[in-house]
Design an enzyme around this catalytic site. Sequence first.
Site, PDB file in Angstrom:
ATOM      1  N   GLU A 171       7.860  -5.685  -9.717  1.00 45.42           N
ATOM      2  CA  GLU A 171       8.042  -4.743  -8.620  1.00 45.42           C
ATOM      3  C   GLU A 171       8.545  -3.391  -9.140  1.00 45.42           C
ATOM      4  OE1 GLU A 171       6.797  -5.464  -5.957  1.00 45.42           O
ATOM      5  OE2 GLU A 171       7.435  -7.351  -5.070  1.00 45.42           O
TER       6      GLU A 171
ATOM      7  N   ASP B 271       1.693 -15.178 -12.653  1.00 44.79           N
ATOM      8  CA  ASP B 271       2.893 -15.358 -11.839  1.00 44.79           C
ATOM      9  C   ASP B 271       2.805 -16.572 -10.924  1.00 44.79           C
ATOM     10  OD1 ASP B 271       0.931 -14.264 -10.220  1.00 44.79           O
ATOM     11  OD2 ASP B 271       1.956 -12.371  -9.902  1.00 44.79           O
TER      12      ASP B 271
ATOM     13  N   ASN C 271       2.269  -1.291  -3.792  1.00 46.20           N
ATOM     14  CA  ASN C 271       3.428  -0.513  -4.257  1.00 46.20           C
ATOM     15  C   ASN C 271       3.393  -0.302  -5.786  1.00 46.20           C
ATOM     16  OD1 ASN C 271       4.066  -2.999  -5.268  1.00 46.20           O
ATOM     17  ND2 ASN C 271       6.004  -3.236  -4.179  1.00 46.20           N
TER      18      ASN C 271
ATOM     19  N   HIS D 223       2.791  -2.680  -8.040  1.00 49.74           N
ATOM     20  CA  HIS D 223       3.194  -3.801  -8.881  1.00 49.74           C
ATOM     21  C   HIS D 223       2.011  -4.394  -9.642  1.00 49.74           C
ATOM     22  CE1 HIS D 223       2.823  -6.820  -5.299  1.00 49.74           C
ATOM     23  NE2 HIS D 223       1.862  -7.124  -6.146  1.00 49.74           N
TER      24      HIS D 223
HETATM   25  C1  GLP Z   1       0.068 -10.167  -5.482  1.00 54.41           C
HETATM   26  C2  GLP Z   1       0.018 -10.826  -6.876  1.00 54.41           C
HETATM   27  C3  GLP Z   1      -0.601  -9.913  -7.878  1.00 54.41           C
HETATM   28  C4  GLP Z   1      -1.821  -9.296  -7.230  1.00 54.41           C
HETATM   29  C5  GLP Z   1      -1.377  -8.293  -6.195  1.00 54.41           C
HETATM   30  C6  GLP Z   1      -2.482  -7.736  -5.346  1.00 54.41           C
HETATM   31  O1  GLP Z   1       1.315 -10.152  -4.917  1.00 54.41           O
HETATM   32  N1  GLP Z   1       1.244 -11.316  -7.380  1.00 54.41           N
HETATM   33  O2  GLP Z   1      -0.904 -10.612  -9.058  1.00 54.41           O
HETATM   34  O3  GLP Z   1      -2.593  -8.631  -8.176  1.00 54.41           O
HETATM   35  O4  GLP Z   1      -0.319  -8.809  -5.426  1.00 54.41           O
HETATM   36  O5  GLP Z   1      -2.897  -8.655  -4.378  1.00 54.41           O
HETATM   37  P1  GLP Z   1      -4.275  -8.559  -3.632  1.00 54.41           P
HETATM   38  O6  GLP Z   1      -5.320  -8.743  -4.665  1.00 54.41           O
HETATM   39  O7  GLP Z   1      -4.272  -9.701  -2.646  1.00 54.41           O
HETATM   40  O8  GLP Z   1      -4.331  -7.242  -2.994  1.00 54.41           O
END
Ligand code: GLP
Length: 242
Positions: free
Chosen positions: A143, A67, A136, A138
């Site tokens: 989302e 992404d 959440n 995702h």
């Molecule tokens: C982000 C990214 C995801 C990631 C997730 C968890 O928003 N778009 O690809 O896996 O949220 O983030 P983190 O590893 O900082 O907890």
Amino acid sequence: MKIVQVKDYNEMSEAACSLIIREIHNDPELVLGLATGSTPEGLYKKLIEKYNQEAVSFKAITSFNLDEYIGLSKDNRNSYHFYMENYLFQHIDINMQNVYVPTANSPDAEKECSAYEKLIRDNGKIDLQILGLGTNGHIGFNEPGTKFSSRTHIVNLAESTRKANARFFETIENVPTSAITMGIKTIMESREIIILVSGERKAKALARFINGEISEHFPASILKKHDNVTVIADEAAMNNLK
Ligand code: GLP
């Protein structure tokens, strides 16, 4: 779904690193799906260490990132282009011609989405996809409510995601409101998936992921239908499961 419980963040990163290196040894032309966020930072550090010890070469692999934020330039330190360059690409021998991160500032974002899907298809799909878990539920930036049938698309970020990611930005107002992400179907077509989960902050989400029902309200839940998924989670993240 295979669940590997490890002690802490360091062990999680190590376990994921070993798995990836094993796959690259099996297939030096591996198509690797990469994630951003704080979760895989340790993994990327370990991969760089292994590369420096000449235990692995990334020369022939191809990578696709999950992404990218819309509205941040590639050299903005919060863009995922910048993140990948900084945490991994500039430190290893990957061929930058074979590195793909969605271009979120393209004038025709819809066209960029279908072009990204086509690129993945043209490369024979993703062999091994690394994922993190959003609080959440995702995956990528898919989302809650995203169709399981979705392909690379543009998303409006949930307030909970913007809040969770605000720690990387100066203020929450600076967190983009939209992004481009591989779709859930795109992710599910990967041959193998590793999902990394670390810390108490993720305990609730991990418990729902493992014990909850499969529903579009909790995107990660679909992974339970994939036949080659490994969850690598540390003790703090597993807390709510005991
Ligand atoms: C982000 C990214 C995801 C990631 C997730 C968890 O928003 N778009 O690809 O896996 O949220 O983030 P983190 O590893 O900082 O907890």
